[in-house]
Design an enzyme around this catalytic site. Structure first.
Site, PDB file in Angstrom:
ATOM      1  N   VAL A  89       0.847  -1.190   0.000  1.00  0.00           N
ATOM      2  CA  VAL A  89       0.000   0.000   0.000  1.00  0.00           C
ATOM      3  C   VAL A  89       0.884   1.241   0.000  1.00  0.00           C
ATOM      4  O   VAL A  89       1.798   1.367   0.813  1.00  0.00           O
ATOM      5  CB  VAL A  89      -0.925   0.018   1.238  1.00  0.00           C
ATOM      6  CG1 VAL A  89      -1.720   1.317   1.311  1.00  0.00           C
ATOM      7  CG2 VAL A  89      -1.851  -1.194   1.212  1.00  0.00           C
ATOM      8  N   CYS A  90       0.579   2.153  -0.919  1.00  0.00           N
ATOM      9  CA  CYS A  90       1.321   3.404  -1.013  1.00  0.00           C
ATOM     10  C   CYS A  90       0.356   4.535  -0.678  1.00  0.00           C
ATOM     11  O   CYS A  90      -0.470   4.916  -1.509  1.00  0.00           O
ATOM     12  CB  CYS A  90       1.887   3.569  -2.421  1.00  0.00           C
ATOM     13  SG  CYS A  90       2.798   5.095  -2.599  1.00  0.00           S
ATOM     14  N   ILE A  91       0.434   4.996   0.547  1.00  0.00           N
ATOM     15  CA  ILE A  91      -0.470   6.044   1.022  1.00  0.00           C
ATOM     16  C   ILE A  91       0.353   6.958   1.928  1.00  0.00           C
ATOM     17  O   ILE A  91       1.237   6.498   2.655  1.00  0.00           O
ATOM     18  CB  ILE A  91      -1.691   5.407   1.735  1.00  0.00           C
ATOM     19  CG1 ILE A  91      -2.746   6.429   2.124  1.00  0.00           C
ATOM     20  CG2 ILE A  91      -1.274   4.583   2.911  1.00  0.00           C
ATOM     21  CD1 ILE A  91      -4.023   5.782   2.684  1.00  0.00           C
TER      22      ILE A  91
END
Length: 170
Positions: A89-91
């Site tokens: 996840v890229c947040i």
């Protein structure tokens, strides 16, 4: 031997989530003896393409949590601009604290020690509902989301949702 602060904090957050569950996800330990590895189930948010999906992910916490963010990886296949092809996840809130060397994110959008498992997962649910196409981890998904949202993108997400329902409780 006394438990490190990070373990105490994680134990407290787990107890809180068990006592007061939050709509949209559930969380628990992968292995009862390891407070630093959690398994979460995220329910696809209503009125989104992900509705009805049951997406399994792992949260891996560093020993110096909450000074540094955990890593989050979907185990269930998911087609989303902000999830790379390996499920990472890229947040913003999971990015290391401080200045963004690319100048894209403000420091207050990045990891802060006040974040909890609950705030992380609420942010991820919000990300599912409203992808950030400007900062994609999956360029192909971002391109489809921008150019063919109701066609190819929607079909791939629907397939992931169906697959997630079949494998949710394995």
């Amino acid at each position: 031997m006394t438990e490190p602060q990070s373990a105490l904090l994680l134990r407290r957050q787990l107890a809180e989530l068990n006592k007061n569950p939050v709509d949209g996800f559930s969380a628990g330990l992968i292995d009862d003896n390891d407070l630093y590895r959690w398994e979460v189930l995220i329910i696809g948010p209503p009125d989104t393409l992900f509705e009805g999906g049951v997406f399994k992910a792992h949260l891996t916490f560093p020993k110096d949590y909450p000074l540094r963010p955990p890593k989050m990886k979907f185990i269930t296949e998911i087609w989303h601009p902000n999830v790379d092809k390996n499920g990472e996840v890229c947040i913003s809130i999971l990015h290391e604290p401080g200045e963004d060397k690319y100048g894209y994110e403000k420091p207050e959008e990045r990891w802060l020690p006040i974040h909890t498992v609950e705030t992380i997962l609420i942010s991820v649910i919000s990300m599912l509902a409203d992808p950030n196409g400007d900062s994609p981890a999956n360029v192909d998904a971002a391109k489809e989301w921008r150019e063919d949202r109701n066609g190819e993108f929607k079909r791939k997400v629907a397939r992931c949702v169906r697959k997630s329902q079949e494998t949710a409780f394995e």
